[in-house]
Design a protein around this motif. Structure first.
Motif, PDB file in Angstrom:
ATOM      1  N   GLN A   1       0.962  -1.037   0.000  1.00  0.00           N
ATOM      2  CA  GLN A   1       0.034   0.017   0.138  1.00  0.00           C
ATOM      3  C   GLN A   1       0.960   1.261  -0.063  1.00  0.00           C
ATOM      4  O   GLN A   1       0.538   2.327  -0.631  1.00  0.00           O
ATOM      5  CB  GLN A   1      -0.888  -0.022   1.290  1.00  0.00           C
ATOM      6  N   MET A   2       1.772   1.121   0.393  1.00  0.00           N
ATOM      7  CA  MET A   2       2.977   2.232   0.747  1.00  0.00           C
ATOM      8  C   MET A   2       3.633   2.260  -0.603  1.00  0.00           C
ATOM      9  O   MET A   2       3.896   3.589  -0.932  1.00  0.00           O
ATOM     10  CB  MET A   2       3.712   2.114   1.811  1.00  0.00           C
ATOM     11  N   VAL A   3       4.248   1.297  -1.194  1.00  0.00           N
ATOM     12  CA  VAL A   3       5.048   1.480  -2.426  1.00  0.00           C
ATOM     13  C   VAL A   3       4.353   0.217  -3.268  1.00  0.00           C
ATOM     14  O   VAL A   3       4.726  -0.903  -3.194  1.00  0.00           O
ATOM     15  CB  VAL A   3       6.501   0.971  -2.081  1.00  0.00           C
ATOM     16  N   PRO A   4       3.392   0.834  -3.948  1.00  0.00           N
ATOM     17  CA  PRO A   4       2.432  -0.346  -4.975  1.00  0.00           C
ATOM     18  C   PRO A   4       3.565  -0.867  -6.225  1.00  0.00           C
ATOM     19  O   PRO A   4       4.595  -0.085  -6.300  1.00  0.00           O
ATOM     20  CB  PRO A   4       1.739   0.622  -5.362  1.00  0.00           C
ATOM     21  N   GLY A   5       3.297  -2.032  -6.598  1.00  0.00           N
ATOM     22  CA  GLY A   5       4.242  -2.587  -7.682  1.00  0.00           C
ATOM     23  C   GLY A   5       5.128  -3.809  -7.118  1.00  0.00           C
ATOM     24  O   GLY A   5       5.045  -4.246  -5.825  1.00  0.00           O
ATOM     25  N   ALA A   6       5.958  -4.127  -7.938  1.00  0.00           N
ATOM     26  CA  ALA A   6       6.822  -5.267  -7.700  1.00  0.00           C
ATOM     27  C   ALA A   6       8.181  -4.961  -7.876  1.00  0.00           C
ATOM     28  O   ALA A   6       8.961  -5.738  -7.735  1.00  0.00           O
ATOM     29  CB  ALA A   6       6.445  -6.367  -8.805  1.00  0.00           C
ATOM     30  N   ALA A   7       8.620  -3.884  -7.742  1.00  0.00           N
ATOM     31  CA  ALA A   7       9.826  -3.270  -7.934  1.00  0.00           C
ATOM     32  C   ALA A   7      10.578  -3.369  -6.920  1.00  0.00           C
ATOM     33  O   ALA A   7      10.172  -3.368  -5.477  1.00  0.00           O
ATOM     34  CB  ALA A   7      10.144  -1.604  -8.302  1.00  0.00           C
ATOM     35  N   PRO A   8      11.850  -3.552  -6.542  1.00  0.00           N
ATOM     36  CA  PRO A   8      12.792  -3.812  -5.295  1.00  0.00           C
ATOM     37  C   PRO A   8      12.445  -2.718  -4.271  1.00  0.00           C
ATOM     38  O   PRO A   8      12.417  -1.504  -4.729  1.00  0.00           O
ATOM     39  CB  PRO A   8      14.111  -4.077  -5.719  1.00  0.00           C
ATOM     40  N   VAL A   9      12.740  -3.018  -3.157  1.00  0.00           N
ATOM     41  CA  VAL A   9      12.531  -1.891  -2.191  1.00  0.00           C
ATOM     42  C   VAL A   9      13.764  -2.084  -0.992  1.00  0.00           C
ATOM     43  O   VAL A   9      14.216  -3.277  -1.011  1.00  0.00           O
ATOM     44  CB  VAL A   9      11.055  -2.020  -1.281  1.00  0.00           C
ATOM     45  N   LEU A  10      14.193  -0.939  -0.605  1.00  0.00           N
ATOM     46  CA  LEU A  10      14.961  -1.037   0.606  1.00  0.00           C
ATOM     47  C   LEU A  10      14.344  -0.464   1.828  1.00  0.00           C
ATOM     48  O   LEU A  10      13.537   0.446   1.941  1.00  0.00           O
ATOM     49  CB  LEU A  10      16.138   0.028   0.376  1.00  0.00           C
ATOM     50  N   ILE A  11      14.405  -1.541   2.844  1.00  0.00           N
ATOM     51  CA  ILE A  11      13.857  -1.158   4.284  1.00  0.00           C
ATOM     52  C   ILE A  11      14.952  -0.821   5.109  1.00  0.00           C
ATOM     53  O   ILE A  11      15.955  -1.778   5.254  1.00  0.00           O
ATOM     54  CB  ILE A  11      12.848  -2.007   4.945  1.00  0.00           C
ATOM     55  N   VAL A  12      14.774   0.001   5.886  1.00  0.00           N
ATOM     56  CA  VAL A  12      16.018   0.221   6.835  1.00  0.00           C
ATOM     57  C   VAL A  12      15.411   0.400   8.407  1.00  0.00           C
ATOM     58  O   VAL A  12      14.376   1.194   8.516  1.00  0.00           O
ATOM     59  CB  VAL A  12      16.568   1.683   6.709  1.00  0.00           C
ATOM     60  N   ALA A  13      15.943  -0.121   9.480  1.00  0.00           N
ATOM     61  CA  ALA A  13      15.567  -0.104  10.783  1.00  0.00           C
ATOM     62  C   ALA A  13      16.821   0.750  11.581  1.00  0.00           C
ATOM     63  O   ALA A  13      17.952   0.715  11.202  1.00  0.00           O
ATOM     64  CB  ALA A  13      15.245  -1.279  11.544  1.00  0.00           C
ATOM     65  N   PRO A  14      16.384   1.305  12.624  1.00  0.00           N
ATOM     66  CA  PRO A  14      17.644   2.078  13.279  1.00  0.00           C
ATOM     67  C   PRO A  14      18.563   1.246  13.929  1.00  0.00           C
ATOM     68  O   PRO A  14      18.486  -0.025  13.932  1.00  0.00           O
ATOM     69  CB  PRO A  14      16.803   2.887  14.467  1.00  0.00           C
ATOM     70  N   GLU A  15      19.675   1.599  14.432  1.00  0.00           N
ATOM     71  CA  GLU A  15      20.627   1.014  15.556  1.00  0.00           C
ATOM     72  C   GLU A  15      20.029   0.330  16.503  1.00  0.00           C
ATOM     73  O   GLU A  15      19.048   0.902  17.341  1.00  0.00           O
ATOM     74  CB  GLU A  15      21.650   2.124  15.673  1.00  0.00           C
ATOM     75  N   TYR A  16      20.335  -0.783  17.054  1.00  0.00           N
ATOM     76  CA  TYR A  16      19.904  -1.320  18.079  1.00  0.00           C
ATOM     77  C   TYR A  16      18.166  -1.841  18.195  1.00  0.00           C
ATOM     78  O   TYR A  16      17.641  -1.645  18.936  1.00  0.00           O
ATOM     79  CB  TYR A  16      20.202  -0.672  19.435  1.00  0.00           C
ATOM     80  N   ALA A  17      17.592  -1.728  16.942  1.00  0.00           N
ATOM     81  CA  ALA A  17      16.396  -2.170  16.722  1.00  0.00           C
ATOM     82  C   ALA A  17      15.967  -3.512  17.426  1.00  0.00           C
ATOM     83  O   ALA A  17      14.774  -3.492  17.673  1.00  0.00           O
ATOM     84  CB  ALA A  17      15.840  -1.741  15.296  1.00  0.00           C
ATOM     85  N   PHE A  18      16.819  -4.309  17.338  1.00  0.00           N
ATOM     86  CA  PHE A  18      16.511  -5.416  17.233  1.00  0.00           C
ATOM     87  C   PHE A  18      17.508  -6.408  18.438  1.00  0.00           C
ATOM     88  O   PHE A  18      18.687  -5.997  18.285  1.00  0.00           O
ATOM     89  CB  PHE A  18      16.051  -6.586  16.122  1.00  0.00           C
ATOM     90  N   GLY A  19      17.029  -7.554  18.972  1.00  0.00           N
ATOM     91  CA  GLY A  19      18.002  -8.169  19.686  1.00  0.00           C
ATOM     92  C   GLY A  19      18.328  -9.414  18.864  1.00  0.00           C
ATOM     93  O   GLY A  19      17.799  -9.893  18.024  1.00  0.00           O
TER      94      GLY A  19
END
Length: 271
Positions: free
Chosen positions: A34-52
């Motif tokens: 819904q945010m980026v329609p279509g089938a093109a490649p996307v880049l997703i970025v999360a912050p530093e220390y976002a996960f364990g």
């Protein structure tokens, strides 16, 4: 800070990623199409220390289930280095696991902790890879989390994609301008790109955990765009945590969140 120091799971961050890639419930559609329609490649970025570090299996399942090509950059830690080395040695049939450094040539101490990032590269119906990279620069004036046994990496990750050179970095890795720091990540990116055609796009990506205004970020972004990346189609993309109230001083407020894509004024960037 306790979550980082104890390297525990971050269920809130997992929930956000699940909403983005899979949908929150059986009746909800993932938010990404819904945010980026279509089938093109996307880049997703999360912050530093976002996960364990224990969040890796859940994230990996979400990435492998994605119906479009994607690159996910996500900060994790602080994690005992032996845990990371064990992860890399655990060969499984699904996602291929990699370290961005050679443990023989540039070893990390198994007894100390690291501030790391995961880089997933996913192609539906084909291979999925995950590369661990490490924060190289720890000497900020005030680190987000003070850990006496935290060690720095020595290698930056360079992804030479079909139409793009991508450099994922973690917070203070971006701070030291190449002109003043010969061995900094900025300087190493400049040296790598010296052998790359100027027509080829480049993208420097930062996962941040920065509280409050810090003028070093304005200096860092300007140095990247006007020295390291000058003369080529390029941009700097930063993902910081959400925090802080608006500032009355516009010079400070415009750098308050830091999250966004930065490019030379008037530039047309097709990355």
């Amino acid at each position: 800070q306790d979550a980082v120091a104890d390297d525990v799971s971050r269920p809130g961050a997992i929930a956000v990623l699940r909403d983005l890639l899979a949908g929150g419930t059986a009746d909800e559609q993932p938010a990404l199409p819904q945010m980026v329609p279509g089938a093109a490649p996307v880049l997703i970025v999360a912050p530093e220390y976002a996960f364990g570090s224990s969040d890796w299996p859940a994230i990996d399942e979400l990435v492998r289930g994605a119906a479009r090509p994607l690159v996910l950059l996500a900060g994790f830690g602080a994690t005992n280095a032996q845990t990371v080395l064990n992860w890399a040695a655990n060969e499984v049939e699904s996602t291929e696991r990699h370290l961005s450094w050679n443990q023989d040539a540039n070893p990390v101490s198994p007894a100390m902790r690291v501030n790391g990032g995961w880089c997933w590269i996913h192609e539906p119906g084909a291979d999925t890879h995950c590369i661990v990279y490490l924060k190289n620069v720890l000497q900020q004036a005030v680190e987000a989390v003070q850990l006496p046994d935290l060690q720095a990496g020595e290698i930056i990750l360079h992804l030479s994609c079909g139409d793009l050179d991508l450099f994922p970095l973690i917070c203070a890795d971006l701070i030291q301008p190449a002109a003043q720091h010969a061995g900094s990540p900025q300087a190493r990116i400049r040296d790598i790109l010296a052998d790359v055609a100027v027509e080829r796009p480049a993208l420097v990506v930062g996962s941040l955990l920065q509280h409050g205004f810090n003028t070093n970020w304005e200096i860092a972004v300007n140095a990247l765009l006007n020295t390291v990346l000058v003369g080529r189609p390029a941009a700097v993309a930063l993902c910081n945590i959400a925090h802080d109230r608006p500032r009355s001083d516009e010079q400070e407020d415009k750098w308050r969140s830091l999250t966004g894509v930065f490019a030379p004024f008037g530039a047309r960037i097709d990355l």
